[in-house]
Design an enzyme around this catalytic site. Structure first.
Site, short mmCIF file in Angstrom:
data_model
loop_
_atom_site.label_atom_id
_atom_site.label_comp_id
_atom_site.label_asym_id
_atom_site.label_seq_id
_atom_site.Cartn_x
_atom_site.Cartn_y
_atom_site.Cartn_z
CG HIS A 20 -46.44 -88.48 -35.71
ND1 HIS A 20 -45.82 -89.70 -35.79
CD2 HIS A 20 -47.22 -88.52 -34.59
CE1 HIS A 20 -46.21 -90.47 -34.77
NE2 HIS A 20 -47.05 -89.77 -34.03
CG ASP A 31 -44.85 -90.32 -28.74
OD1 ASP A 31 -45.28 -89.25 -28.29
OD2 ASP A 31 -45.58 -91.15 -29.34
CG HIS A 35 -48.18 -93.09 -31.39
ND1 HIS A 35 -48.56 -92.45 -30.22
CD2 HIS A 35 -49.21 -93.89 -31.74
CE1 HIS A 35 -49.78 -92.83 -29.89
NE2 HIS A 35 -50.19 -93.71 -30.79
CG ASP A 56 -47.74 -91.39 -26.49
OD1 ASP A 56 -46.53 -91.60 -26.23
OD2 ASP A 56 -48.11 -90.93 -27.59
#
Length: 309
Positions: free
Chosen positions: A125, A162, A164, A246
């Site tokens: 991120h 991931d 996200h 995740d």
């Protein structure tokens, strides 16, 4: 050739406020899982300290200096509601970068077939000039740039599973035709980026969105149809994996229902492309994964696949 496991105790020193999901126990869970006797053949190395020169491969020097200057002697410094500096954060992040670049060195020179970097904090991120989403410096992006700068890699593919979207990696490589960034992730979900229409200046950004409730079938279809053909056509000299776990069904921060076997399957698929185009060269870096059992089992499946088991 063997699989390299890179970690460092400094990864435990990045403290977080009580109740924060990105906690040191994540790394402890990974380490316990990889202590099983079936992982005895791993070559285990402590991550060296990354250099500021390596960090600035992807982040401007004023941004890097601002992070260093904000590092507290005690307590916490909140960069945003989710992203917190503690006294051990900078070393942990630099060890993550040092581990990722060392992995690239070993893989690109043929000393290891592939590598997994079990470090925290995560990085995908982190944009060029913005820390967010638990991330400060983008280790996967820096690993790709290091492969180009130090080893002459012409094309690097970063594959991010991931749950996200890796907005930071997308931001760094948006206008770069030499790096393919391919992500499969849940939408809508933090950070709100990652629509399929986001393709980059040269069409080297690939985003495949999953919906809440999707599971193994949808993930494998997305990977088979949306991700793998693009990576294959890119003919990378190195594959870097942003390995977040995740999307596991147990994870509290998302609503995708993957099993450990899905991560092993995806790993083997990328290894096949690496074998065909990149001499087997693949470097994986840990990103998210916030249920400790799901994280441990998924990591074990991923590393087992890297080892060929």
């Amino acid at each position: 050739m063997t699989t390299l496991l890179i970690t460092h105790p400094a990864g435990l020193l990045h403290a977080m406020p009580i109740g924060h999901p990105e906690r040191p126990d994540r790394l402890r869970a990974v380490e316990r899982a990889l202590e099983d006797e079936r992982f005895a053949p791993l070559i285990r190395v402590e991550a060296p300290l990354g250099t500021l020169e390596q960090v600035t491969l992807c982040h401007p020097e004023p941004y890097v200096q601002a992070i260093l200057d904000a590092s507290p002697r005690e307590g916490f410094v909140y960069l945003d509601a989710d992203t917190t500096l503690s006294p051990g954060t900078v070393e942990a992040a630099l060890r993550g970068i040092g581990g990722a670049t060392f992995a690239v060195d070993e893989v690109m020179t043929g000393k290891a077939r592939n590598a997994f970097c079990a470090m925290r904090p995560p990085g995908h991120h982190a944009e060029r000039e913005r820390a967010m989403g638990f991330c400060f410096f983008n280790s996967a992006a820096i690993a790709a740039r290091h492969a180009q700068k130090e080893h002459g890699a012409e094309r690097v593919a970063i594959v991010d599973w991931d749950v996200h979207h890796g907005n930071g990696t997308q931001d760094i490589f948006w206008s770069d035709p030499s790096v393919l960034y391919a992500s499969v992730h849940e939408m809508p979900l933090y950070p709100g980026t990652g629509a399929p229409s986001e393709r980059g200046t040269h069409g080297t950004i690939v985003n495949v969105a999953l919906a809440a409730g999707d599971g193994s079938d949808e993930f494998r279809d997305a990977f088979d149809i949306g991700i793998l053909p693009r990576v294959m056509a890119f003919r990378p000299d190195l594959i870097v994996v942003s390995a977040g776990f995740d999307a596991h069904w147990r994870d509290p921060l998302a609503d995708i229902n993957l099993r450990e076997a899905d991560f092993a399957w995806a790993t083997r698929k990328l290894m096949e492309i690496a074998d065909r185009h990149a001499g087997g060269r693949l470097v994986s870096v840990l990103e998210g994964g916030y249920d400790l059992e799901g994280l441990a089992k998924s990591t074990a499946a991923h590393v087992g696949a890297l080892m060929g088991s």
